[in-house]
Design a protein around this motif. Structure first.
Motif, mmCIF file in Angstrom:
data_model
loop_
_atom_site.group_PDB
_atom_site.id
_atom_site.type_symbol
_atom_site.label_atom_id
_atom_site.label_comp_id
_atom_site.label_asym_id
_atom_site.label_seq_id
_atom_site.Cartn_x
_atom_site.Cartn_y
_atom_site.Cartn_z
ATOM 1 N N UNK A 96 16.495 1.298 -3.289
ATOM 2 C CA UNK A 96 16.427 -0.129 -2.953
ATOM 3 C C UNK A 96 15.421 -0.427 -1.843
ATOM 4 N N UNK A 97 14.758 -1.543 -1.986
ATOM 5 C CA UNK A 97 14.023 -2.123 -0.867
ATOM 6 C C UNK A 97 14.558 -3.536 -0.660
ATOM 7 N N UNK A 98 14.881 -3.851 0.584
ATOM 8 C CA UNK A 98 15.390 -5.184 0.891
ATOM 9 C C UNK A 98 14.416 -5.866 1.843
ATOM 10 N N UNK A 99 14.080 -7.095 1.548
ATOM 11 C CA UNK A 99 13.224 -7.829 2.480
ATOM 12 C C UNK A 99 13.513 -9.320 2.403
ATOM 13 N N UNK A 100 13.146 -9.994 3.479
ATOM 14 C CA UNK A 100 13.171 -11.446 3.540
ATOM 15 C C UNK A 100 11.820 -11.935 3.029
ATOM 16 N N UNK A 101 11.811 -12.925 2.162
ATOM 17 C CA UNK A 101 10.544 -13.517 1.737
ATOM 18 C C UNK A 101 10.605 -15.026 1.972
ATOM 19 N N UNK A 102 9.447 -15.664 1.901
ATOM 20 C CA UNK A 102 9.410 -17.112 2.086
ATOM 21 C C UNK A 102 9.757 -17.808 0.766
ATOM 22 N N UNK A 103 9.965 -19.107 0.880
ATOM 23 C CA UNK A 103 10.515 -19.963 -0.192
ATOM 24 C C UNK A 103 10.159 -19.524 -1.616
ATOM 25 N N UNK A 104 11.184 -19.315 -2.425
ATOM 26 C CA UNK A 104 11.004 -18.885 -3.810
ATOM 27 C C UNK A 104 11.049 -20.063 -4.787
ATOM 28 N N UNK A 105 11.069 -21.273 -4.265
ATOM 29 C CA UNK A 105 11.039 -22.483 -5.105
ATOM 30 C C UNK A 105 12.223 -22.559 -6.063
ATOM 31 N N UNK A 106 13.405 -22.369 -5.514
ATOM 32 C CA UNK A 106 14.621 -22.568 -6.307
ATOM 33 C C UNK A 106 15.703 -23.112 -5.377
ATOM 34 N N UNK A 123 0.814 -1.209 0.000
ATOM 35 C CA UNK A 123 0.000 0.000 0.000
ATOM 36 C C UNK A 123 0.847 1.259 0.000
ATOM 37 N N UNK A 124 2.169 1.053 -0.063
ATOM 38 C CA UNK A 124 3.068 2.212 -0.082
ATOM 39 C C UNK A 124 4.109 1.984 -1.166
ATOM 40 N N UNK A 125 4.641 3.078 -1.706
ATOM 41 C CA UNK A 125 5.694 2.895 -2.716
ATOM 42 C C UNK A 125 6.927 2.261 -2.081
ATOM 43 N N UNK A 126 7.705 1.566 -2.880
ATOM 44 C CA UNK A 126 8.960 1.009 -2.378
ATOM 45 C C UNK A 126 10.086 1.404 -3.316
ATOM 46 N N UNK A 127 11.288 0.878 -3.021
ATOM 47 C CA UNK A 127 12.450 1.245 -3.816
ATOM 48 C C UNK A 127 12.352 0.783 -5.260
ATOM 49 N N UNK A 128 13.165 1.416 -6.098
ATOM 50 C CA UNK A 128 13.140 1.097 -7.526
ATOM 51 C C UNK A 128 13.605 -0.343 -7.759
ATOM 52 N N UNK A 129 14.624 -0.735 -7.013
ATOM 53 C CA UNK A 129 15.093 -2.114 -7.103
ATOM 54 C C UNK A 129 14.653 -2.857 -5.855
ATOM 55 N N UNK A 130 13.849 -3.884 -6.075
ATOM 56 C CA UNK A 130 13.310 -4.618 -4.943
ATOM 57 C C UNK A 130 14.112 -5.908 -4.793
ATOM 58 N N UNK A 131 14.747 -6.061 -3.639
ATOM 59 C CA UNK A 131 15.599 -7.221 -3.403
ATOM 60 C C UNK A 131 14.905 -8.152 -2.417
ATOM 61 N N UNK A 132 14.429 -9.290 -2.928
ATOM 62 C CA UNK A 132 13.744 -10.242 -2.058
ATOM 63 C C UNK A 132 14.684 -11.416 -1.803
#
Lengths: 161, 475
Positions: free
Chosen positions: A121-131, A72-81
Motif C-alpha cells: 500500500x501507498x497512502x497519500x493526501x491529494x488535492x481535490x478529486x472533483x467529487x 521517480x520511485x516505485x510505490x505500493x501495489x494499491x495506491x490510496x489517494x
C-alpha cells in the motif's frame, strides 16, 4: 537492469505521436503509459522518452518533477489517494487518512506519500478529486470510492491485502 | 417553485442511460450535427449572406452563452477574437481539467454522456474551421479518459469524426490528452503549455492571447466541457429559445455543484439566475438545509477561489424598478440570484458554479488553512509573489492552527495576499489571495481570537522555545 520496452507498448506510443503536429506534445501521454507499465518513471524511461521524442532528458525530467502524478520511485501495489481539500476535509478526510495510516502502521503526520514495508500500500493526501458532492472521496488505483467511512476504508484495505 | 431544469443532464441520470453510441443515438444524438452540416447558411436583411459556419458562430453570440469554466466570459465573443486571417491552423481545446475545489459537474458529463460533449465539440470545431482538437482531461479521471477514447472511436466509426465527416468534405480529429495532477493546467495558457509537452507555466497576455497565439502559437479556442455541450443545445434549439432560459445576460442553464454542510449535497442543473443561493442550500429540491440544530456560517459561492460570503450579509444591488429605472436595492445574501452578475455585484463570483456551505460548527481559520495549503501546493512557481506568498500564507495559517498563532496574524495574512493579487502572470495569484482576503476581512474576530488564545496558552505554559514548536510541513 536493462531497460526494454515491450513491442506492443512501443507501437502504442508510436501511434500516440501521430496525434500531435509536434512530437514533444506526446511527452505527458508517454509518461502516463510508461508509468502504468513500469510503476514509476525511471531515469532510463525518462531518457528513452527524450530520445524517442527528439528532446533532451531535462525536458522530460522537468515534467516528472512538476506534475504530481508522476513518480521517480516505485510505490505500493494499491495506491490510496485520500482527497484533502475543503469539502472532503469538512466530511472527515483527515480521520479517514489517519485510519488508513493507523491500520497500515504508517505515520499519519507525514506530508508525503508513504508506502508499507511489504510494498502493498501507498497512502497519500491529494488535492481535490472533483467529487465533492460525495465527500470524503478516495481514489484507489483507478477507482473512485465515495462517502468513505471507516468501514469502507477497511474494505479497501481488505481488497488490497 | 425553484426547481431543476435539465438541458445538458436531460438523459444522463435516467435509469439505463449508458455512455455508448447506441444509447446516445437512441436519444436523438448527432441529429443536431447532421442538420447543422446540411444547413444552407443564412441571408441577412442587408443582403449579406452568412455561411452556415458563420451563422452558428453568430448564434452562439446571440444566445448570450457565457463560459462555464470560471470566468463567465461570452463564448461567442471569445470565438470572435480568433485570428482567422493568419493562414495558420485554428485549434480547439476542450478544458476538461475540472480541478477548482468544490466543482464536480464536468465529471458527470464526461462519465455519463461523453457523446454529448463530442457532438458539441464537432459543431464548435466545424463553426470555427478547426481540423484538429483536443480534450485536455485531468489525470485523476482515468475512467473518463477511457470512456472518451471509446466514444471518439465510436464517433469515427460512424463518420461523425475523421475524414469527410458525413460526406461533407469536412475533416476533423479529436484526441484525448491527459493531465497529470496539476491544478494550474485549468488555466488556459498553462493548459496550452502542458499540451505542448511542457511544464504548465501560464503565458503572459499580451501577447499570448490564445485566440491569436495559442497552441503551437496558432489561434486557439479553449472552452469548458459544459460550455461546449451548450453549443449543441444552441444549435438544436436556436439562440432565442436558449436565451429564454435563465435571466437576461445570464442565459441558459448551468450545473451547480453543491457540497459541504448541507443535507443533500450534489449537482443540480438550474436556469441561471432563477434560483437563489438560499434556495440552493435550503430548498427541498436542492440542498435540503443544514444538519439539525446548525446555523449557516459561510458560503463559498463559486469554487474555492471565489470570495466567501458571510451569513447575514446584505448587498446593494442595482435592480430595475417598477418605473423601469435602475435603482439600488438591498439584497440579503441568501436572496442573491445564483448568476454571474449578481454575485459579481456582491463582490464575489459564480466562478465554476461550485457552492461550498459551512455551518456554525466550522472554524473559518481551519477552513482557510485547508484552502491555503491547496494554493501553496498548486502554485506553478513561475511568479515570485505567488510562489513565495502562497507558501507564506499557508505557513502562517499552519502556525495559527497549531497553537503557534499571534493576534497580528490576521493583518499579516491580508498583507501578503494584497501583495500577490495583481502581481502575477495569471489569475492564480488572485485565486490564492481572494479566499485569504475575504475570510480575514469578514471573520477577522475569529482569526484574532485564535491568535490571542494561542498567545495566552503559550504564556500559561511558560514561553515555548522555537525549537519545540511543531514544524510546518512546508518548512
Amino acid at each position: 537492469m536493462s531497460f526494454t520496452i515491450p513491442k506492443n507498448l512501443e507501437a502504442e506510443l508510436d501511434e500516440l505521436v501521430t496525434h500531435y503536429p509536434v512530437k514533444r506534445s506526446a511527452s505527458l501521454m508517454f509518461l502516463h503509459a510508461l508509468q502504468e507499465h513500469f510503476g514509476f518513471i525511471s531515469n532510463e524511461a525518462a531518457e528513452w522518452t527524450a530520445g524517442k521524442l527528439g528532446l533532451q532528458p531535462i525536458h522530460i525530467y522537468e515534467l516528472v518533477t512538476f506534475y504530481p502524478m508522476f513518480r521517480q520511485k516505485p510505490i505500493g501495489k494499491t495506491q490510496v489517494k485520500v482527497c484533502r481539500t475543503l469539502s472532503c476535509a469538512l466530511a472527515g478526510a483527515a480521520e479517514i487518512r489517519e485510519h488508513f495510516c493507523r491500520k497500515l502502521g504508517l505515520d499519519s503526520h507525514a506530508h508525503v506519500p508513504q508506502t508499507t514495508p511489504d510494498g502493498r500500500f501507498t497512502v497519500e493526501f491529494v488535492e481535490c478529486l472533483a467529487a465533492c458532492g460525495s465527500a470524503p472521496v478516495v481514489l484507489v488505483n483507478e477507482s473512485l470510492h465515495e462517502r468513505v467511512g471507516k468501514g469502507q476504508a477497511d474494505e479497501i484495505l481488505a481488497l488490497g491485502k | 417553485m425553484p426547481q431543476e431544469f435539465k438541458l445538458i443532464l436531460k438523459h444522463a441520470d435516467e435509469p439505463g442511460y449508458t455512455p455508448d453510441m447506441g444509447c446516445y443515438l437512441k436519444h436523438g444524438g448527432y441529429e443536431t450535427l447532421k442538420k447543422a452540416l446540411q444547413a444552407p447558411g443564412r441571408d441577412l436583411p442587408d443582403g449579406k449572406k452568412l455561411s452556415p459556419q458563420e451563422a452558428l458562430r453568430e448564434d452562439v453570440k446571440a444566445s448570450g452563452l457565457r463560459g462555464r469554466g470560471g470566468a463567465g466570459f461570452s463564448a461567442g465573443l471569445k470565438w470572435s477574437f480568433v485570428d482567422r486571417r493568419s493562414g495558420k491552423p485554428i485549434y480547439l481545446i476542450c478544458n476538461a481539467d475540472e480541478s477548482e475545489p468544490g466543482t464536480f459537474k464536468d465529471r458527470q458529463i464526461l462519465h455519463k454522456d461523453p457523446h454529448q460533449l463530442i457532438e458539441g465539440m464537432v459543431l464548435s470545431c466545424w463553426a470555427n474551421d478547426v481540423k484538429l482538437a483536443y480534450i485536455y482531461i485531468r489525470g485523476e479521471f482515468p475512467e473518463g479518459a477511457r470512456l472518451l477514447n471509446r466514444a471518439l472511436a465510436e464517433a469515427r466509426a460512424k463518420g461523425f469524426l475523421g475524414k469527410n465527416i458525413l460526406g461533407t468534405g469536412y475533416d476533423l480529429d479529436i484526441w484525448v490528452h491527459r493531465g497529470a495532477g496539476a491544478y494550474i493546467c485549468g488555466e488556459e495558457t498553462g493548459l496550452i503549455e502542458s499540451l505542448e509537452g511542457k511544464r504548465a507555466y501560464p503565458r503572459i497576455k499580451p501577447p499570448y492571447f490564445p485566440a491569436i497565439l495559442g497552441l503551437y502559437l496558432c489561434p486557439t479556442i479553449v472552452n469548458n466541457v459544459e460550455t461546449l455541450c451548450h453549443v449543441k443545445h444552441i444549435a438544436a434549439m436556436g439562440p432565442a429559445e436558449f436565451a429564454r432560459l435563465g435571466t437576461p445576460n445570464n442565459t441558459g442553464t448551468r450545473i451547480v455543484s453543491l457540497s459541504g454542510d448541507v443535507q443533500r449535497p450534489g449537482y443540480f442543473e438550474v436556469e441561471v439566475g432563477k434560483v437563489t443561493i438560499g434556495e440552493l442550500i435550503f430548498h427541498e429540491n436542492f440542498g435540503r438545509g443544514l444538519r439539525p440544530g446548525r446555523q449557516l456560517k459561510a458560503v463559498i459561492p463559486g469554487g474555492s477561489s471565489s470570495k466567501v460570503l458571510k451569513a447575514g450579509e446584505v448587498f446593494q444591488l442595482k435592480r430595475k424598478g417598477a418605473d423601469g429605472q435602475m435603482a439600488p436595492v438591498e439584497v440579503p445574501m441568501l436572496d442573491l440570484p445564483y448568476d454571474f452578475d449578481s454575485l459579481q455585484s456582491a463582490g464575489t463570483m459564480s466562478g465554476s458554479g461550485a457552492v461550498i456551505v459551512m455551518d456554525d460548527s466550522r472554524s473559518m481559520v481551519d477552513a482557510l488553512a485547508n484552502l491555503s495549503e491547496f494554493y501553496a501546493h498548486e502554485s506553478c512557481g513561475q511568479c515570485t509573489p505567488c510562489r513565495e506568498g502562497a507558501l507564506w500564507m499557508a505557513k502562517g495559517l499552519h502556525r495559527l492552527t497549531h497553537g503557534d498563532g499571534r493576534k497580528e496574524d490576521a493583518a499579516y495574512l491580508a498583507h501578503i495576499a494584497q501583495n500577490i493579487q495583481g502581481r502575477t502572470i495569471c489569475a492564480f495569484g488572485e485565486a490564492a489571495a481572494w479566499p485569504v482576503l475575504s475570510f480575514v476581512k469578514k471573520f477577522r474576530e475569529e482569526f484574532e481570537a485564535r491568535g490571542e488564545a494561542d498567545v495566552a496558552a503559550r504564556a500559561a505554559a511558560g514561553s515555548v522555545p522555537d525549537s519545540n514548536r511543531k514544524p510546518s510541513p512546508h518548512a
